[in-house]
Scaffold this active site. Sequence first.
Site, PDB file in Angstrom:
ATOM      1  N   HIS A 280      41.673  47.043  33.844  1.00 36.65           N
ATOM      2  CA  HIS A 280      41.858  47.974  34.963  1.00 36.65           C
ATOM      3  C   HIS A 280      41.253  49.320  34.613  1.00 36.65           C
ATOM      4  O   HIS A 280      41.177  49.693  33.433  1.00 36.65           O
ATOM      5  CB  HIS A 280      43.349  48.187  35.255  1.00 36.65           C
ATOM      6  CG  HIS A 280      43.956  47.113  36.106  1.00 36.65           C
ATOM      7  ND1 HIS A 280      43.619  46.925  37.430  1.00 36.65           N
ATOM      8  CD2 HIS A 280      44.881  46.164  35.825  1.00 36.65           C
ATOM      9  CE1 HIS A 280      44.312  45.915  37.929  1.00 36.65           C
ATOM     10  NE2 HIS A 280      45.081  45.419  36.979  1.00 36.65           N
TER      11      HIS A 280
ATOM     12  N   ASP B 110      44.335  35.579  30.216  1.00 39.37           N
ATOM     13  CA  ASP B 110      44.759  36.194  31.478  1.00 39.37           C
ATOM     14  C   ASP B 110      44.262  37.648  31.532  1.00 39.37           C
ATOM     15  O   ASP B 110      44.916  38.521  32.097  1.00 39.37           O
ATOM     16  CB  ASP B 110      46.280  36.114  31.643  1.00 39.37           C
ATOM     17  CG  ASP B 110      46.719  36.341  33.086  1.00 39.37           C
ATOM     18  OD1 ASP B 110      45.875  36.251  33.990  1.00 39.37           O
ATOM     19  OD2 ASP B 110      47.925  36.611  33.311  1.00 39.37           O
TER      20      ASP B 110
ATOM     21  N   LEU C 265      36.515  39.093  34.926  1.00 43.48           N
ATOM     22  CA  LEU C 265      35.416  39.944  34.445  1.00 43.48           C
ATOM     23  C   LEU C 265      35.138  41.069  35.440  1.00 43.48           C
ATOM     24  O   LEU C 265      34.402  41.995  35.155  1.00 43.48           O
ATOM     25  CB  LEU C 265      34.156  39.107  34.211  1.00 43.48           C
ATOM     26  CG  LEU C 265      34.324  37.885  33.286  1.00 43.48           C
ATOM     27  CD1 LEU C 265      32.978  37.243  33.011  1.00 43.48           C
ATOM     28  CD2 LEU C 265      35.004  38.260  31.977  1.00 43.48           C
ATOM     29  N   ARG C 266      35.766  40.974  36.629  1.00 46.01           N
ATOM     30  CA  ARG C 266      35.732  42.056  37.642  1.00 46.01           C
ATOM     31  C   ARG C 266      34.398  42.241  38.346  1.00 46.01           C
ATOM     32  O   ARG C 266      34.256  43.182  39.119  1.00 46.01           O
ATOM     33  CB  ARG C 266      36.168  43.386  37.035  1.00 46.01           C
ATOM     34  CG  ARG C 266      37.557  43.379  36.411  1.00 46.01           C
ATOM     35  CD  ARG C 266      38.635  43.083  37.406  1.00 46.01           C
ATOM     36  NE  ARG C 266      39.964  43.449  36.900  1.00 46.01           N
ATOM     37  CZ  ARG C 266      41.097  43.023  37.421  1.00 46.01           C
ATOM     38  NH1 ARG C 266      41.072  42.206  38.455  1.00 46.01           N
ATOM     39  NH2 ARG C 266      42.254  43.391  36.942  1.00 46.01           N
TER      40      ARG C 266
END
Lengths: 451, 329
Positions: free
Chosen positions: A310, A306, A64-65
């Site tokens: 980005h 997965d 989820l960054r």
Amino acid sequence: MTSTSLKNARVIDPANNVDGKGDVHIRQGVFTADAHPNTNEPTATINAEGLIVCPGLIDLYARLREPGFTRKGSIQSESQAAIHGGFTSVLCAPDTQPVIDSTATVELIRQRANLANGARVIPIAALSTELRGELLSELATLYAAGCPVASNADQPINDTGVLLSIMEYAASFDIPLLINPVDAQIAKNGCAHAGAIATRLGLPGIPVAAETVALARLIELCSSTGCRLHISRLSSARGVELVKQAKQSGLLITADVGIHHLFFTDQQLLGFDVQFHSAVPFRSLADREALRAAVADGTIDAICSDHAPHDDDAKLAPFPSSGAGLAAFDVFLPLLLALPDLLGIALSDVLAKVTSNAANIIAHRDVETPLNPTAMALPSGDLSISSSADIIVIDPDQPFKLCTETAHSQGLNSPLLGAASLATVSGEDIPLKGKVIHSFLAGRHVYGAEI
Amino acid sequence: MRNHDPQFNQFGKLHHFLTLDGLDKETLTGILDAAEGFTGVNDKKIKNVPLLRGKTVANLFFENSTRTRTAFELAAKRLSADILNVDLVTSSTKKGESLLDTLRVLESLQSDMFVVRHSDSGAADFIARHVSPSINVINGGDGQHAHPTQGMLDMFTIRRHKGDFEKLCVVIIGDILHSRVARSGISALVTLGTGEVRVVGPQTLMPADVETLGVKVYRSIDKALQGADVVMGLRLQNERMTSATIPSSGEFYRTYGLTPERLKLAKPDAIVMHPGPTNRGVEIAGSVADGKQSVILEQVTFGIAVRMAVMSIIMGHGEAVREAEQAAS
């Protein structure tokens, strides 16, 4: 809370061997057997003719960054993208910054997830502090804070002694370990499957042995420690073989595969297409066929996204320097729905891989441990009466095309962008279809047209 | 899946020169024939031809190089182009963003052609895909992927000495794994229909499934050299000895070094090639490098003509694009 009845749907509940026309009723956050509440609470009825009603999908591995990499994605953006994609629960990878090795980080994620009002976010504990593979993290404390499983993310555990210790410690509390098998000394600076394509393109290769050597080590230690081991994101035919043997020998091992690995091979790298740069590399056609067969025969228990969103800049670089990973939330469901035809298995068996099987992998077992798991709301992955009503309504026939305007993930790094079929992407004539119409999380309508 | 080969422009002409992989025999032969015409220029008193007069060629070297950069510089000067040398050697942790940013800045300097060297495989491809279409890109070596002008000068040298490729047996010795020279050489040799292409070296220096490139793999150098018409050495980087790839330069020389004795196993008229710089006593004996079968220095000389050919061909194809752009604006 409104009661809801979903009428005339094709109801698929893999855990209870249900696949047929029927109605599903939700009252006070749980499934009920009938549509008639004893109270005066209002009831909404949805005609779900031609639609599929099934348990909400559970993703065993997604990034989820947040915290740390919000230019790529946030809990807000990605948990919303997850719910749009059919996921009601998402296990978030611990390779955030800071990594998920403290209760403070778990708490931060929980708070942000509550505000986001998307899919249920279940943090995965880092199994070593800062994911360095050196010191044990506080697995029991993190478990109590809400992390049902622990993982190494994409980081190596170089010291086998430390790995042994981690597995013994996790076994003490019956905490499942979710490990991506990769021997970092073999993989080195590789960025593509070591094979004909990497050789032609001069890309540093990741040999299959990087996976199988790590697997053999994990399987031996699993056998000696009795740890619950989940192999995260298999990539090779030989890896599948090792998992199959370990299962046959009676070990408590489960395994998953990333959805894209069931569709793509290293052939897609020709032309240095950075959208196919994945930390777990796309391998040969034979490897992909083995992964498909393993999903069909049950060697592979689950399918994960997965998901790796980005920012554009991360992919604007030569292949080896580009960010690894594919955004998957938006395209997961259409790919998943293509699997029954592709593998020759029932849709119910495919859905089991992202519902009941996934739920079983992370569920606490009834064993004597010092932990109290009751505080943790884990998805059950089924439609059993009185279980939490995590449910999705899908239109399986609606054509799908990912566009920059309609994508929900902050990451637009998908090779499927603009494609209506896989024909132009991987050469297989597989049309993309499927859309989530409604999602309910613990009985609450969280996505779809107002009802 | 990227079907589009970025080397070709909207008119189907070779616009960038990034890799020999995918170029057909006619294209390769055309470049070799054009290079023949330029070898004469080097022998004249006044060595310049005005083909690229008024054009600017920028040498963008993100990786250290003296020989290749100088060769491109000389080729551009002989074609009467203005040459701009930009030293861009940076740390290995450089970011893609900065590469693209750098590119944009250099674009604004109004160059017509970029010659690029970079440590990432695929870097030239990346630059070609993101650069303004009015600029031609030549790959001066990208990671372990390709070094197409080196490949062409090698073909030129072989054709000058041996003629028809179909009858030849070519042996490439040593570090195939890390070599862009080997990849470009193999690709061209296979396309030109070479009778047999052999590679020989320890398994630690062979890429996975190397035979899929169209070569025959040997472990014994003595066997590989038998009947060879062309023997190509490759530079063995010192770092191979520190990365557990080979034990020592001494052992490499004993097992795979091109010695005068071993060279006798090849055909008596076999030529010896090497992209340079050579490590004497590591991959090749000094007496072989300097011997009468060696064409190593000729390779360097032919490199100028071959690069002039490549530059003039793609600059010519770029003109059509630049004119179309000008007409549109």
